[in-house]
Write an enzyme that holds these catalytic residues in place. Structure first.
Site: not given
Ligand SMILES: Cc1ncc(COP(=O)(O)O)c(C=O)c1O
Length: 361
Positions: A102, A172, A196
């Site tokens: 991520w 994030d 989540k």
């Molecule tokens: C830590 C983290 N950041 C970003 C994301 C991406 O999120 P989205 O699917 O809402 O774009 C996720 C998705 O699992 C995540 O766990």
């Protein structure tokens, strides 16, 4: 009613009372004779929910007057691009702490729209921990420092956020937003997809330091500017009204449960229980994560073979436990136990793990 024990990483389990409320209000919501989904986002009824949800986040996090809550779309993935687009000045760069895919995705987007620099990484340790403060090499001219508070895939979490001095800190928090009390006012920007810890997919929560907007780049398309969403209180265009309504329901539940202090107690008890279940069978289960970086939201573990991991997931499913397969990029098993998951569900899983190890060890 036979509710499945849901350990998906996201979208994930929601507190039952929030779903029951949505069910009860589905046909006639707030005396409107309509569902919230069918109501104008400019109506006074929706406006009340929208602002109640924002205010609840402010209250739970203890936000000061310079911090504002926004509801955006495009997921955390769009924030990967929006943050650097808005806040890396022409010719400048931002620092990224890399703790897994991520964070790598966030860095990749920064390098598309501006320039991102690796200020620390645990890749050499296969992302089995988060970098220590001593391992960080911060650029004093960086526009901001970006961290991923919880790595959903690797099962690592920052238990203390890096110290960045006067550099703006951006996080994030998609997979651990509101899991415990934090000093949120320390951050210039926090973002989190709701699906989540907070509600259904479709809405992304942003907590923004308003005074930072003075430094934001102009010349961006309107929808990509934080300033417009700030000014219009996330009502510039049509927000995902049902998702915001569900987030409001979840926030009320968090508050009724005792707020973030109560969430932390509950989450620590759940995480500790599963790490104990892993430690109880050291020849069978193995946590690939360093003890000091273990996540309380996503507990990852390995079994002696991939065959046993497949069997574990299949037998768990027969016992009404779903979502235990690890992320496809790393394999293994993973139990995601966000705020909504109760200790009883974790206890059932821990008992199953114990029994499975005895039968297959
Ligand atoms: C830590 C983290 N950041 C970003 C994301 C991406 O999120 P989205 O699917 O809402 O774009 C996720 C998705 O699992 C995540 O766990």
């Amino acid at each position: 009613m036979n509710r499945t024990l849901n350990f998906y990483a996201g979208p994930a389990a929601l507190p039952l009372p929030t779903l029951e409320r949505a069910r009860d209000e589905m046909i006639d919501w707030a005396g409107t004779g309509m569902s919230v989904m069918e109501t104008s986002h400019r109506s006074k009824e929706y406006d009340a929910v929208h602002h109640e949800a924002m205010d609840l986040i402010g209250e739970l996090l203890g936000l000061d007057d310079d911090h504002q809550v926004l509801f955006l779309q495009g997921g955390a993935s769009l924030q990967f691009a929006m943050v650097p687009m808005n806040f890396i000045p022409p010719g400048g760069s931002a620092d990224y702490v890399i703790t897994g895919s991520w964070a790598q995705k966030a860095l990749k987007e920064a390098n598309i729209v501006a320039r991102g620099r690796v200020a620390g990484s645990s890749e050499a340790a296969s992302f089995t921990r988060v970098p220590t403060q001593a391992e960080l090499d911060l650029d004093p001219t960086a526009a901001f420092v970006h961290v991923t508070s919880n790595n959903t895939i690797r099962g690592t979490q920052f238990h203390e956020f890096p110290k960045t001095g006067s550099l703006p800190l951006v996080a994030d928090m998609s997979s651990d937003f509101l899991w415990r009390p934090i000093d949120a006012n320390r951050f210039h920007l926090i973002y989190a997809g709701a699906q989540k810890n907070l509600g259904p997919s479709g809405v992304t929560i942003v907590v923004l330091r308003k005074s930072w907007l003075a430094k934001a780049n102009s010349g961006l398309p309107t929808m990509l500017k934080y300033s417009i969403h700030s000014e219009k209180e996330s009502l510039y265009n049509t927000p995902p009204t049902f998702a915001v309504y569900m987030v409001r329901n979840v926030l009320l539940w968090v508050k009724e449960m005792g707020g973030l202090t109560a969430m932390e107690t509950r989450n620590r008890a759940k995480g500790d229980r599963l790490y104990r279940a892993i430690a109880a069978h050291p020849d069978f289960y193995r946590s690939p994560v360093d003890a000091g970086s273990r996540s309380y939201m996503n507990i990852v573990f390995r079994l002696p073979s991939e065959e046993l991991e497949t069997k574990f997931v299949a037998e768990a499913k027969q016992a009404h436990m779903v979502g235990l397969k690890g992320h496809r990029s790393v394999g293994g098993c993973r139990a995601s136990i966000y705020n909504a998951t109760d200790l009883a569900a974790v206890e059932t899983l821990a008992t199953f793990m114990d029994d499975f190890a005895r039968r297959n060890g």
